[in-house]
Design an enzyme around this catalytic site. Structure first.
Site, mmCIF file in Angstrom:
data_model
loop_
_atom_site.group_PDB
_atom_site.id
_atom_site.type_symbol
_atom_site.label_atom_id
_atom_site.label_comp_id
_atom_site.label_asym_id
_atom_site.label_seq_id
_atom_site.Cartn_x
_atom_site.Cartn_y
_atom_site.Cartn_z
ATOM 1 N N PHE A 187 11.333 4.551 -3.368
ATOM 2 C CA PHE A 187 12.281 3.836 -2.768
ATOM 3 C C PHE A 187 12.118 2.451 -3.414
ATOM 4 O O PHE A 187 13.473 3.062 -3.767
ATOM 5 C CB PHE A 187 12.733 4.538 -1.441
ATOM 6 C CG PHE A 187 13.958 4.084 -1.174
ATOM 7 C CD1 PHE A 187 15.239 4.614 -1.498
ATOM 8 C CD2 PHE A 187 14.073 3.620 0.613
ATOM 9 C CE1 PHE A 187 16.836 4.198 -0.787
ATOM 10 C CE2 PHE A 187 15.677 2.891 1.060
ATOM 11 C CZ PHE A 187 16.329 3.313 0.069
ATOM 12 N N THR B 43 3.039 8.457 -1.954
ATOM 13 C CA THR B 43 4.405 8.256 -1.372
ATOM 14 C C THR B 43 5.391 8.659 -2.737
ATOM 15 O O THR B 43 6.656 8.593 -2.351
ATOM 16 C CB THR B 43 4.786 7.741 -0.417
ATOM 17 O OG1 THR B 43 4.754 6.560 -0.683
ATOM 18 C CG2 THR B 43 3.559 8.194 0.764
ATOM 19 N N TYR C 295 0.080 1.298 9.802
ATOM 20 C CA TYR C 295 1.072 0.705 9.301
ATOM 21 C C TYR C 295 1.181 -1.290 9.960
ATOM 22 O O TYR C 295 1.483 -2.157 9.388
ATOM 23 C CB TYR C 295 2.157 1.326 9.650
ATOM 24 C CG TYR C 295 3.600 0.723 8.956
ATOM 25 C CD1 TYR C 295 3.686 0.851 6.943
ATOM 26 C CD2 TYR C 295 4.430 0.148 9.363
ATOM 27 C CE1 TYR C 295 4.172 0.463 6.870
ATOM 28 C CE2 TYR C 295 5.973 -0.247 8.325
ATOM 29 C CZ TYR C 295 5.561 -0.373 7.658
ATOM 30 O OH TYR C 295 6.668 -0.465 6.241
ATOM 31 N N TYR D 244 -3.198 -16.888 1.108
ATOM 32 C CA TYR D 244 -3.599 -17.993 0.130
ATOM 33 C C TYR D 244 -2.425 -18.831 -0.143
ATOM 34 O O TYR D 244 -2.554 -19.429 -1.350
ATOM 35 C CB TYR D 244 -3.302 -16.140 -0.900
ATOM 36 C CG TYR D 244 -4.734 -15.762 -0.881
ATOM 37 C CD1 TYR D 244 -5.302 -14.974 -0.676
ATOM 38 C CD2 TYR D 244 -4.773 -15.957 -2.606
ATOM 39 C CE1 TYR D 244 -6.103 -13.837 -0.564
ATOM 40 C CE2 TYR D 244 -5.921 -14.795 -3.060
ATOM 41 C CZ TYR D 244 -6.425 -14.460 -1.747
ATOM 42 O OH TYR D 244 -7.847 -13.583 -2.862
HETATM 43 P P1 NAD Z 1 8.095 4.820 -0.644
HETATM 44 O O1 NAD Z 1 7.053 5.766 -0.164
HETATM 45 O O2 NAD Z 1 8.923 5.411 -0.651
HETATM 46 O O3 NAD Z 1 7.702 3.694 -1.815
HETATM 47 C C1 NAD Z 1 6.053 3.105 -1.440
HETATM 48 C C2 NAD Z 1 5.672 3.294 -2.976
HETATM 49 O O4 NAD Z 1 4.093 2.596 -2.988
HETATM 50 C C3 NAD Z 1 5.216 4.486 -3.225
HETATM 51 O O5 NAD Z 1 5.998 5.263 -4.557
HETATM 52 C C4 NAD Z 1 3.756 5.111 -3.784
HETATM 53 O O6 NAD Z 1 3.287 6.155 -4.039
HETATM 54 C C5 NAD Z 1 3.426 3.299 -3.963
HETATM 55 N N1 NAD Z 1 1.968 3.058 -3.052
HETATM 56 C C6 NAD Z 1 1.222 3.225 -1.881
HETATM 57 N N2 NAD Z 1 -0.134 3.205 -1.577
HETATM 58 C C7 NAD Z 1 0.037 2.807 -2.814
HETATM 59 C C8 NAD Z 1 -1.296 2.471 -4.024
HETATM 60 N N3 NAD Z 1 -2.414 2.315 -3.613
HETATM 61 N N4 NAD Z 1 -1.373 1.997 -4.893
HETATM 62 C C9 NAD Z 1 -0.043 2.490 -5.687
HETATM 63 N N5 NAD Z 1 0.990 2.323 -4.939
HETATM 64 C C10 NAD Z 1 1.114 2.901 -3.994
HETATM 65 O O7 NAD Z 1 8.923 3.618 0.725
HETATM 66 P P2 NAD Z 1 9.503 2.221 0.328
HETATM 67 O O8 NAD Z 1 10.712 2.888 1.546
HETATM 68 O O9 NAD Z 1 10.356 2.177 -0.973
HETATM 69 O O10 NAD Z 1 9.248 1.124 1.364
HETATM 70 C C11 NAD Z 1 8.422 0.211 0.209
HETATM 71 C C12 NAD Z 1 8.102 -0.945 0.538
HETATM 72 O O11 NAD Z 1 8.890 -1.650 1.602
HETATM 73 C C13 NAD Z 1 6.780 -0.898 1.599
HETATM 74 O O12 NAD Z 1 5.707 -1.756 1.415
HETATM 75 C C14 NAD Z 1 7.575 -0.738 2.870
HETATM 76 O O13 NAD Z 1 6.019 -0.968 4.133
HETATM 77 C C15 NAD Z 1 8.310 -2.084 3.010
HETATM 78 N N6 NAD Z 1 9.233 -1.645 3.788
HETATM 79 C C16 NAD Z 1 10.082 -0.569 3.313
HETATM 80 C C17 NAD Z 1 11.349 -0.429 4.521
HETATM 81 C C18 NAD Z 1 12.467 0.535 4.303
HETATM 82 O O14 NAD Z 1 13.700 1.229 5.366
HETATM 83 N N7 NAD Z 1 12.501 1.152 3.774
HETATM 84 C C19 NAD Z 1 11.216 -0.956 5.753
HETATM 85 C C20 NAD Z 1 10.493 -2.188 6.404
HETATM 86 C C21 NAD Z 1 9.497 -2.164 5.229
#
Ligand code: NAD
Ligand code: UDP
Length: 314
Positions: free
Chosen positions: A11, A35, A145, A159
């Site tokens: 996303f 995901t 998480y 780092y």
């Molecule tokens: P999402 O699940 O849509 O995107 C996460 C992406 O990471 C997915 O495309 C998934 O396939 C990929 N991924 C997972 N494990 C992987 C791996 N080992 N190697 C390669 N790719 C991998 O979630 P999002 O909402 O887009 O979140 C993105 C980031 O932002 C995350 O790190 C999340 O913790 C952080 N975040 C998001 C929110 C929110 O509200 N959306 C809030 C706080 C933090």
């Protein structure tokens, strides 16, 4: 300028890739599609500025050519997802973060880590400033998480301090918008899907817990400003308009025009009771604040989900 975006088919990663390309960057997106969804970047296929490699970042990867920035967003983000993939979540926040820090170090690139408001756990202070150390259950179901992200932050600072990597940490609060997965289990896709299909909205607990919802374009703007800044300690990026989940359910009913009712279900273990960002630092340091109100962002997101539901039905 060339950026590596991990989680680039997710996303947020896909929206970030769009913004970087718009700003003139080349983007290499790495994603194992755990995901995420390749559809999120399908519109970039054939764009000479964009490259996608299906890769699990917990495994090392040799990237050819120059890299100016590594933006590490890979990680399950929805509670339903990280409960389904607990070990993968811990590994991407540890091994994955380490591999991407190594890549940044080897290339002399800036590194930005996508952290989270979950670092504050079930906070005893509200709104949450970056100086708050948090209230996290280290062994509860959410710990896979929360602790992965806290470890990621610690590794990133190590780092930076000991190896001179030029790092940034963004603590992202609940963000919503087009390209969220319909079934990712987060509150917005659940409520909108339920409202559009005439099912009752599932409010967990008494619905008095709060969240603050940030529209995706604001969040991505904040991340880009942080990347361009020179600040190494965590910065909250989120919308400080706090509301109860019950109020949020009413907003979803209003903007979908749905007659769905509300059904109360048990509150998940350790579900934070309050969440609201203190964005003083982002305002002062980045000149950033959210611009898209819920009244603007919610209808746009409902339209996106309406199309997804129509395609699903067809
Ligand atoms: P999402 O699940 O849509 O995107 C996460 C992406 O990471 C997915 O495309 C998934 O396939 C990929 N991924 C997972 N494990 C992987 C791996 N080992 N190697 C390669 N790719 C991998 O979630 P999002 O909402 O887009 O979140 C993105 C980031 O932002 C995350 O790190 C999340 O913790 C952080 N975040 C998001 C929110 C929110 O509200 N959306 C809030 C706080 C933090
Ligand atoms: N929630 C809810 N109904 C749902 C999904 C979530 O009431 O169908 C609640 C959840 O208990 C939490 C809030 O909405 O209090 C936000 O949940 P989400 O999973 O979106 O993200 P979180 O902020 O908990 O990481």
């Amino acid at each position: 300028m060339r950026a590596v975006v991990t989680g680039g088919a997710g996303f947020l990663g896909s929206h970030l890739s769009d913004l970087l390309i718009e700003k003139g960057w080349d983007v290499l997106a790495l994603d194992n599609l755990l995901t995420g969804n390749a559809e999120n970047v399908a519109h970039l296929a054939g764009n000479p500025r964009f490259e996608f490699i299906r890769h699990d970042v917990t495994k090392s990867i040799a990237v050819d050519g120059a890299v100016d920035a590594v933006l590490h967003l890979a990680s399950p983000a929805s509670p339903v997802d990280y409960h389904q993939f607990p070990i993968e979540t811990l590994e991407v926040g540890s091994l994955g973060t380490r591999n991407m820090l190594e890549l940044a170090q080897a290339k002399g690139a800036r590194f930005l880590m996508a952290s989270t408001s979950e670092c504050y756990g079930d906070p005893e202070v509200s709104p949450q400033p970056e100086t708050y150390w948090g209230h996290v259950n280290p062994i509860g179901p959410r710990s896979v998480y929360d602790e992965a992200k806290r470890f990621s932050e610690a590794l990133t600072m190590a780092y930076h301090r000991t190896r001179g990597v030029n790092t940034r940490i963004v603590r992202i609060f609940n963000t919503y918008g087009p390209r969220m997965r319909l079934n990712d289990g987060r509150v917005l896709p659940n409520f909108v899907y339920q409202a559009l299909t005439g099912q009752p909205l599932t409010v967990y607990g008494d619905g008095k817990q709060t969240r603050s919802f940030c529209y995706v374009s604001d969040l991505i703007d904040g991340i880009y400003r942080l990347l361009e800044s020179d600040h190494h300690e965590p910065v909250n990026v989120g919308n400080p308009r706090e509301m109860t989940i019950l109020e949020f359910a009413e907003q979803v009913l209003k903007y979908t025009g749905s007659k769905s009712g509300i059904r109360f279900e048990p509150l998940p273990v350790d579900d934070p009771k309050r969440r609201c960002p203190d964005i003083t630092k982002a305002r002062q340091l980045l000149g950033w604040e959210p611009r898209v109100t819920l009244e603007e962002g919610l209808p746009r997101t409902v339209e996106f989900f309406r199309r997804v539901v129509q395609v699903q039905k067809a």
